[in-house]
Enzyme design. Structure first.
Site, PDB file in Angstrom:
ATOM      1  N   ASP A  10       0.881  -1.153   0.000  1.00  0.00           N
ATOM      2  CA  ASP A  10       0.000   0.000   0.000  1.00  0.00           C
ATOM      3  C   ASP A  10       0.929   1.215   0.000  1.00  0.00           C
ATOM      4  O   ASP A  10       2.100   1.108   0.366  1.00  0.00           O
ATOM      5  CB  ASP A  10      -0.886  -0.031   1.252  1.00  0.00           C
ATOM      6  N   ASP A  12       0.097   5.081   0.999  1.00  0.00           N
ATOM      7  CA  ASP A  12      -0.041   6.017   2.116  1.00  0.00           C
ATOM      8  C   ASP A  12      -0.076   5.265   3.448  1.00  0.00           C
ATOM      9  O   ASP A  12      -0.894   4.372   3.650  1.00  0.00           O
ATOM     10  CB  ASP A  12      -1.310   6.859   1.951  1.00  0.00           C
TER      11      ASP A  12
END
Length: 183
Positions: A10, A12
């Site tokens: 992922d 952020d």
């Protein structure tokens, strides 16, 4: 499908600082301490690194695709300066929770597997939220949770979902674990 050493991250909260107000410009994109070096070490350990990220800020009109591309160019450049490579970034700009590519739905991860001709069974998917865990499980991949970003809150609030999910302080600790496991 050919087995490869792949890791899906992922963005952020895993690679860079997260913001409840969204990362809306390259200036707001700030790497987490040790994350760029961790990507370089994963590459050196034979891992292909791919990013899978929801980017509903585009769908919300907070920034456009050109801005998102500038953010990702900054990320690619900084990772490269640290000696690493991100092979690709997959993103879903949709706000609609039912969109098949928007995590927690597995479409984005499944598409990564198709494009790389790779079975996702056992492929580590590193995230900081329940969405990441659910998407990884739905794609038959291996969810890993980091405490950075929303990770600590996720661990506290979603104990049941986090059951049997390995938890690490940050991406650097994930890299240490995987590299040691592989050697």
């Amino acid at each position: 499908m050919t087995p490869i050493k792949l890791i899906i991250l992922d963005r952020d909260g895993v690679i860079n600082e997260d913001s409840d107000a969204f990362i809306k410009s390259p200036d707001e994109w700030l790497p987490l301490a040790g994350s760029l070096d961790a990507i370089a070490r994963l590459n050196q350990g034979g891992y292909r690194v791919v990013v899978a990220t929801n980017q509903s800020g585009v769908g919300r009109g907070l920034f456009d695709l050109e801005c998102l591309n500038r953010i990702h160019r900054k990320m690619y450049k900084m990772v490269q300066e640290a000696g690493g490579t991100i092979e690709a970034v997959f993103f879903c700009p949709d706000v609609d929770e039912t969109h098949p590519y928007r995590k927690p739905n597995p479409g984005m991860l499944v598409e990564i597997g198709k494009r790389l001709k790779c079975d996702l069974q056992g492929v580590p998917v590193v995230g900081d939220s329940v969405r990441d865990i659910r998407a990884a499980r739905a794609a038959n991949a291996w969810p890993l949770l980091v405490r950075t970003g929303k990770g600590s809150k996720t661990l506290t609030r979603e104990r049941e979902v986090c059951a049997n999910v390995p938890v690490f302080d940050d991406l650097s600790a994930v890299a240490d674990f995987l590299i040691a496991r592989d050697s």
